[in-house]
Structures are given as C-alpha cells and as structure tokens.
Design a protein around this motif. Structure first.
Motif, PDB file in Angstrom:
ATOM      1  N   UNK A 182       0.814  -1.211   0.000  1.00 37.72           N
ATOM      2  CA  UNK A 182       0.000   0.000   0.000  1.00 37.72           C
ATOM      3  C   UNK A 182       0.852   1.267   0.000  1.00 37.72           C
ATOM      4  N   UNK A 183       2.126   1.169   0.337  1.00 38.97           N
ATOM      5  CA  UNK A 183       2.997   2.340   0.426  1.00 38.97           C
ATOM      6  C   UNK A 183       3.805   2.581  -0.842  1.00 38.97           C
ATOM      7  N   UNK A 184       3.562   1.802  -1.878  1.00 40.17           N
ATOM      8  CA  UNK A 184       4.272   1.972  -3.142  1.00 40.17           C
ATOM      9  C   UNK A 184       4.075   3.379  -3.689  1.00 40.17           C
ATOM     10  N   UNK A 185       2.883   3.923  -3.536  1.00 44.51           N
ATOM     11  CA  UNK A 185       2.582   5.254  -4.062  1.00 44.51           C
ATOM     12  C   UNK A 185       3.494   6.293  -3.424  1.00 44.51           C
ATOM     13  N   UNK A 186       3.699   6.203  -2.116  1.00 49.56           N
ATOM     14  CA  UNK A 186       4.577   7.172  -1.441  1.00 49.56           C
ATOM     15  C   UNK A 186       6.015   7.028  -1.918  1.00 49.56           C
ATOM     16  N   UNK A 187       6.482   5.809  -2.104  1.00 45.88           N
ATOM     17  CA  UNK A 187       7.839   5.591  -2.602  1.00 45.88           C
ATOM     18  C   UNK A 187       7.978   6.191  -4.002  1.00 45.88           C
ATOM     19  N   UNK A 188       6.990   5.970  -4.855  1.00 43.45           N
ATOM     20  CA  UNK A 188       7.026   6.525  -6.213  1.00 43.45           C
ATOM     21  C   UNK A 188       7.038   8.055  -6.192  1.00 43.45           C
ATOM     22  N   UNK A 189       6.288   8.640  -5.257  1.00 46.45           N
ATOM     23  CA  UNK A 189       6.214  10.093  -5.167  1.00 46.45           C
ATOM     24  C   UNK A 189       7.541  10.681  -4.676  1.00 46.45           C
ATOM     25  N   UNK A 190       8.159  10.053  -3.690  1.00 45.06           N
ATOM     26  CA  UNK A 190       9.380  10.575  -3.082  1.00 45.06           C
ATOM     27  C   UNK A 190      10.634  10.297  -3.907  1.00 45.06           C
ATOM     28  N   UNK A 191      10.652   9.198  -4.681  1.00 47.19           N
ATOM     29  CA  UNK A 191      11.816   8.786  -5.463  1.00 47.19           C
ATOM     30  C   UNK A 191      13.110   8.861  -4.642  1.00 47.19           C
ATOM     31  N   UNK A 192      13.183   8.106  -3.553  1.00 46.36           N
ATOM     32  CA  UNK A 192      14.375   8.196  -2.690  1.00 46.36           C
ATOM     33  C   UNK A 192      15.609   7.648  -3.389  1.00 46.36           C
ATOM     34  N   UNK A 193      16.798   8.196  -3.073  1.00 47.05           N
ATOM     35  CA  UNK A 193      18.020   7.671  -3.680  1.00 47.05           C
ATOM     36  C   UNK A 193      18.363   6.273  -3.184  1.00 47.05           C
ATOM     37  N   UNK A 194      17.949   5.945  -1.955  1.00 48.57           N
ATOM     38  CA  UNK A 194      18.163   4.603  -1.412  1.00 48.57           C
ATOM     39  C   UNK A 194      16.925   4.216  -0.628  1.00 48.57           C
TER      40      UNK A 194
END
Length: 128
Positions: A35-47
């Motif tokens: 369910x948190x994939x959307x937040x990861x996609x939005x933030x695009x973290x380097x790691x």
C-alpha cells in the motif's frame, strides 16, 4: 504489536520515528507494505531500505541481505538503490511479545541505517 517477531519492520520504523537519523525517514509498511508503493514513487528516494521478518531457516534474530529480485517490481522501478534486509523471526503468533533476539536485530539494522553501511550483513545463501 500483533504478531511477535513479525513486527520487526514496524518496530524499526517506530525506533526511527522516536530517534530520527539525519537524511532518513521511515514508512511503516505494517501488514501490507504494498500500500505504500505510491509514497515511494512520489518521493523517489536515492536509497530504499526494506526490512521485514523473513523465514530463512536460520537462528532467530539472524540478519541477511536479500536479493532485490525478492522486492516488488513496482518499488524497484521507483528507486535505483534498494537494500532488502530480512530478520529471521521465531514466534509469529498473534499477541505474543517480540523475542529479545529480534529486538537486538532491529537495533543492529537501525545502527546500519545510521551509518548508511550494510556491508557487514551477509547475503542470504552466502553463509560461511
């Protein structure tokens, strides 16, 4: 904590909220990290460091680096550097406390995040 040692990831997330590490933030994936994939996609973290209890047929509290191929494909497309860490659970029964070994493993992963150094963890399948 609902499932004893299965709460390793959420316990680490809480520890990082209580004692933040500069340059890092946490998302508690809980029971459904998908369910948190959307937040990861939005933030695009380097790691991205994923931590989860994983049955690896090892002693309770053992920590291993897992292959990125074990990570959900959608997350992999949103971050170029993914560290996937498994902590061997013992008891995953509902409402039981987390074992001391898993608490120690959570602390070891927290320290690795703080140092941004995961090189001392062994990759699953590459034990001596």
């Amino acid at each position: 904590m609902l499932r004893a040692d299965d709460a390793a990831g959420p316990v680490l997330s809480k520890k990082m909220e209580d004692t933040p590490i500069a340059g890092w933030y946490t998302i508690d994936g809980g029971q459904t990290p998908e369910d948190d994939i959307i937040e990861v996609k939005r933030e695009l973290p380097p790691r991205l460091v994923l931590v989860d209890a994983a049955d690896m047929a090892l002693p309770v509290g053992a920590i291993r680096l897992l292959d990125k191929t074990d990570v959900i494909e959608e997350i992999e497309q949103s971050c170029e550097d993914i560290v996937f860490i498994g902590i061997q659970p013992g008891d995953t029964e509902f409402y039981n406390p987390m074992s001391p070994e898993v608490f120690e493993a959570v602390d070891a992963v927290y320290d690795a995040v703080a140092a941004n150094d995961f090189s001392h963890f062994v990759r699953l399948g590459q034990e001596l």
